[in-house]
Design an enzyme around this catalytic site. Structure first.
Site, PDB file in Angstrom:
ATOM      1  N   SER A 141       0.816  -1.207   0.000  1.00 11.37           N
ATOM      2  CA  SER A 141       0.000   0.000   0.000  1.00 11.37           C
ATOM      3  C   SER A 141       0.850   1.257   0.000  1.00 11.37           C
ATOM      4  O   SER A 141       0.313   2.358  -0.066  1.00 11.37           O
ATOM      5  CB  SER A 141      -0.945  -0.008   1.203  1.00 11.37           C
ATOM      6  OG  SER A 141      -0.276  -0.453   2.341  1.00 11.37           O
ATOM      7  N   HIS A 163      -2.474  -2.692  -6.248  1.00  8.54           N
ATOM      8  CA  HIS A 163      -2.940  -2.310  -4.913  1.00  8.54           C
ATOM      9  C   HIS A 163      -4.470  -2.360  -4.831  1.00  8.54           C
ATOM     10  O   HIS A 163      -5.159  -1.491  -5.363  1.00  8.54           O
ATOM     11  CB  HIS A 163      -2.406  -0.905  -4.579  1.00  8.54           C
ATOM     12  CG  HIS A 163      -2.773  -0.436  -3.216  1.00  8.54           C
ATOM     13  ND1 HIS A 163      -2.958   0.885  -2.907  1.00  8.54           N
ATOM     14  CD2 HIS A 163      -3.018  -1.118  -2.069  1.00  8.54           C
ATOM     15  CE1 HIS A 163      -3.282   0.989  -1.637  1.00  8.54           C
ATOM     16  NE2 HIS A 163      -3.326  -0.211  -1.110  1.00  8.54           N
ATOM     17  N   GLU A 172      -5.212   0.048  -7.843  1.00  8.42           N
ATOM     18  CA  GLU A 172      -4.179   1.005  -8.251  1.00  8.42           C
ATOM     19  C   GLU A 172      -3.035   0.195  -8.872  1.00  8.42           C
ATOM     20  O   GLU A 172      -2.526  -0.735  -8.242  1.00  8.42           O
ATOM     21  CB  GLU A 172      -3.665   1.710  -6.979  1.00  8.42           C
ATOM     22  CG  GLU A 172      -3.581   3.190  -7.045  1.00  8.42           C
ATOM     23  CD  GLU A 172      -3.152   3.802  -5.698  1.00  8.42           C
ATOM     24  OE1 GLU A 172      -2.936   3.101  -4.694  1.00  8.42           O
ATOM     25  OE2 GLU A 172      -3.020   5.034  -5.673  1.00  8.42           O
ATOM     26  N   ASN A 232      -3.097   6.212  -0.665  1.00  9.99           N
ATOM     27  CA  ASN A 232      -2.691   6.453   0.721  1.00  9.99           C
ATOM     28  C   ASN A 232      -2.004   7.797   0.930  1.00  9.99           C
ATOM     29  O   ASN A 232      -1.911   8.278   2.046  1.00  9.99           O
ATOM     30  CB  ASN A 232      -1.826   5.297   1.216  1.00  9.99           C
ATOM     31  CG  ASN A 232      -2.705   4.117   1.562  1.00  9.99           C
ATOM     32  OD1 ASN A 232      -3.791   4.298   2.125  1.00  9.99           O
ATOM     33  ND2 ASN A 232      -2.285   2.924   1.192  1.00  9.99           N
TER      34      ASN A 232
HETATM   35  N1  CAA Z   1     -16.064  -8.554   2.789  1.00  8.81           N
HETATM   36  C1  CAA Z   1     -16.889  -8.854   1.758  1.00  8.81           C
HETATM   37  N2  CAA Z   1     -18.029  -8.201   1.518  1.00  8.81           N
HETATM   38  C2  CAA Z   1     -18.378  -7.229   2.377  1.00  8.81           C
HETATM   39  C3  CAA Z   1     -17.582  -6.866   3.478  1.00  8.81           C
HETATM   40  C4  CAA Z   1     -16.379  -7.578   3.676  1.00  8.81           C
HETATM   41  N3  CAA Z   1     -15.540  -7.296   4.681  1.00  8.81           N
HETATM   42  N4  CAA Z   1     -18.185  -5.849   4.140  1.00  8.81           N
HETATM   43  C5  CAA Z   1     -19.324  -5.582   3.484  1.00  8.81           C
HETATM   44  N5  CAA Z   1     -19.436  -6.405   2.408  1.00  8.81           N
HETATM   45  C6  CAA Z   1     -20.521  -6.421   1.418  1.00  8.81           C
HETATM   46  C7  CAA Z   1     -21.851  -6.814   2.028  1.00  8.81           C
HETATM   47  O1  CAA Z   1     -22.032  -8.219   2.002  1.00  8.81           O
HETATM   48  C8  CAA Z   1     -22.826  -6.114   1.103  1.00  8.81           C
HETATM   49  O2  CAA Z   1     -22.946  -6.896  -0.090  1.00  8.81           O
HETATM   50  P1  CAA Z   1     -24.265  -6.893  -1.006  1.00  8.81           P
HETATM   51  O3  CAA Z   1     -24.384  -5.514  -1.572  1.00  8.81           O
HETATM   52  O4  CAA Z   1     -23.963  -7.935  -2.028  1.00  8.81           O
HETATM   53  O5  CAA Z   1     -25.387  -7.247  -0.118  1.00  8.81           O
HETATM   54  C9  CAA Z   1     -22.105  -4.808   0.730  1.00  8.81           C
HETATM   55  O6  CAA Z   1     -20.706  -5.069   0.976  1.00  8.81           O
HETATM   56  C10 CAA Z   1     -22.531  -3.636   1.592  1.00  8.81           C
HETATM   57  O7  CAA Z   1     -22.335  -3.995   2.954  1.00  8.81           O
HETATM   58  P2  CAA Z   1     -23.220  -3.512   4.181  1.00  8.81           P
HETATM   59  O8  CAA Z   1     -24.605  -3.173   3.682  1.00  8.81           O
HETATM   60  O9  CAA Z   1     -23.098  -4.491   5.283  1.00  8.81           O
HETATM   61  O10 CAA Z   1     -22.476  -2.247   4.744  1.00  8.81           O
HETATM   62  P3  CAA Z   1     -22.165  -0.852   4.095  1.00  8.81           P
HETATM   63  O11 CAA Z   1     -23.139  -0.465   3.044  1.00  8.81           O
HETATM   64  O12 CAA Z   1     -21.960   0.018   5.268  1.00  8.81           O
HETATM   65  O13 CAA Z   1     -20.758  -1.084   3.367  1.00  8.81           O
HETATM   66  C11 CAA Z   1     -18.430  -0.989   3.345  1.00  8.81           C
HETATM   67  C12 CAA Z   1     -19.663  -1.584   4.017  1.00  8.81           C
HETATM   68  C13 CAA Z   1     -18.376  -1.412   1.884  1.00  8.81           C
HETATM   69  C14 CAA Z   1     -17.224  -1.557   4.076  1.00  8.81           C
HETATM   70  C15 CAA Z   1     -18.496   0.575   3.440  1.00  8.81           C
HETATM   71  O14 CAA Z   1     -18.635   0.946   4.780  1.00  8.81           O
HETATM   72  C16 CAA Z   1     -17.282   1.263   2.865  1.00  8.81           C
HETATM   73  O15 CAA Z   1     -17.172   1.459   1.662  1.00  8.81           O
HETATM   74  N6  CAA Z   1     -16.364   1.707   3.749  1.00  8.81           N
HETATM   75  C17 CAA Z   1     -15.131   2.391   3.330  1.00  8.81           C
HETATM   76  C18 CAA Z   1     -14.147   1.397   2.822  1.00  8.81           C
HETATM   77  C19 CAA Z   1     -12.877   2.041   2.376  1.00  8.81           C
HETATM   78  O16 CAA Z   1     -12.679   3.229   2.401  1.00  8.81           O
HETATM   79  N7  CAA Z   1     -11.952   1.192   1.949  1.00  8.81           N
HETATM   80  C20 CAA Z   1     -10.633   1.627   1.546  1.00  8.81           C
HETATM   81  C21 CAA Z   1      -9.713   1.421   2.704  1.00  8.81           C
HETATM   82  S1  CAA Z   1      -8.114   1.957   2.308  1.00  8.81           S
HETATM   83  C22 CAA Z   1      -7.403   0.644   1.603  1.00  8.81           C
HETATM   84  O17 CAA Z   1      -7.911  -0.426   1.514  1.00  8.81           O
HETATM   85  C23 CAA Z   1      -6.058   0.890   1.069  1.00  8.81           C
HETATM   86  C24 CAA Z   1      -4.931   0.735   1.986  1.00  8.81           C
HETATM   87  O18 CAA Z   1      -3.836   0.533   1.468  1.00  8.81           O
HETATM   88  C25 CAA Z   1      -4.996   0.929   3.420  1.00  8.81           C
END
Ligand code: CAA
Length: 283
Positions: free
Chosen positions: A119, A140, A152, A190
């Site tokens: 990342s 990424h 990415e 990031n």
């Molecule tokens: N694994 C697999 N599927 C998941 C999941 C997980 N951990 N969490 C949620 N889902 C799925 C659910 O099953 C649901 O699927 P369907 O649409 O098929 O029913 C869908 O995602 C939506 O989930 P929820 O309704 O339970 O919850 P939500 O609408 O609040 O979404 C979320 C959850 C997608 C995590 C949302 O909160 C989100 O987008 N959060 C921000 C995530 C983000 O910013 N990620 C980037 C992080 S930075 C990174 O990754 C880079 C790095 O290098 C650090």
């Protein structure tokens, strides 16, 4: 470049997600980690995710079984000899990744692409640990991998054009969108996200507002799906700290200085969701 078998190194949060999307897209996948128990844990996450989809009638039980059958557990990097491509998603630590790439270079046939899900670490440096820097590339993924659309793509100094093209094609096969960026610390994702999270932690540290208030402001005011502190817990506070340190060291600019509160939490073992406690409690 015919790619049918992918090896994913690291069966944690990112690795299991990458293995899941690869298997769902028809690739055969070696899911590799140091010990059986770690691979089993990754497989359990994949199984649970797929079962949830079956429960929501988005996937049949037969499809789920076929996807799971495509995932082969592995505890030795030697299995790279059967892969057409490797995606490394081990701990975000330079020494760990360098050692893995040295070993992969030893075992994987010459034509095999070695991608890293780092990342923030320099792709050029990881590539230099191998004898095939032209086949090393950054791929990424975002967490949670099965949900997030972005991958990415980061070329190292020596990455070949056809490797970049092949990796973009695979990203499409995984039903994700590739965005190519250059090899700078933290890339784009990031470089922008982590200082925001770090600043949110400073806001709590300096008493600007409570953690709940900071999260609510960003959720309701900016339409972020999660507040920055909830997101930090979700990513892992150790990972956040490591990325901030990489930015700080890489750019030498004090604006990337990790907040002391972040350091304190990591020292306390409060790593976020995965340890049961971070800014919030999960047990
Ligand atoms: N694994 C697999 N599927 C998941 C999941 C997980 N951990 N969490 C949620 N889902 C799925 C659910 O099953 C649901 O699927 P369907 O649409 O098929 O029913 C869908 O995602 C939506 O989930 P929820 O309704 O339970 O919850 P939500 O609408 O609040 O979404 C979320 C959850 C997608 C995590 C949302 O909160 C989100 O987008 N959060 C921000 C995530 C983000 O910013 N990620 C980037 C992080 S930075 C990174 O990754 C880079 C790095 O290098 C650090």
């Amino acid at each position: 470049m015919q790619i049918e078998t992918v090896m994913v190194v690291g069966a944690g949060q990112m690795g299991s997600g990458i293995a899941q999307v690869c298997a769902q897209s028809g690739f055969q996948v070696f899911l590799n980690d140091l010990q059986d128990t770690m691979v089993e844990k990754g497989l359990a996450v994949i199984r649970k995710n797929l079962e949830r989809q079956v429960g929501k009638e988005k996937m049949s039980k037969e499809e789920k079984d076929a996807i799971l059958a495509r995932v082969i557990p592995s505890t030795h990097l030697k299995d790279a000899e059967h892969a057409d491509m490797v995606i490394e998603a081990a701990t975000e630590n330079s020494t760990v990744k360098m050692n893995i790439f040295k070993e992969l270079d030893r075992y994987a046939p010459e034509h095999v692409i070695l991608a890293t899900n780092t990342s923030s670490l320099p792709i050029t440096e990881i590539a230099a640990a191998t004898n095939r820097p032209e086949k090393v590339i950054g791929m990424h993924f975002m967490n949670p991998v099965p949900v997030m659309k972005l991958v990415e793509i980061i070329r190292g100094l020596a990455t070949a054009d056809e490797v970049c093209k092949a990796v973009k094609e695979i990203t499409g096969r995984l039903n994700k969108i590739a965005v190519e960026v250059n090899d700078f610390p933290g890339f784009v994702s990031n470089r922008v996200l982590m200082p925001m999270i770090n600043e949110a932690i400073y806001a709590v540290y300096e008493g600007v507002a409570s953690k709940e208030a900071v999260d609510e402001v960003m959720k309701l005011g900016m339409n972020h799906p999660m507040g920055p502190l909830t997101l930090a817990d979700f990513i892992g506070l150790d990972t956040c700290l490591y990325i901030m340190e990489t930015l700080h060291e890489g750019f030498g600019d004090d604006k990337y200085r990790p907040c002391p509160l972040l350091r304190k939490y990591v020292k306390a073992g409060w790593l976020g969701r995965k340890s049961g406690r971070g800014f919030y409690q999960y047990t």
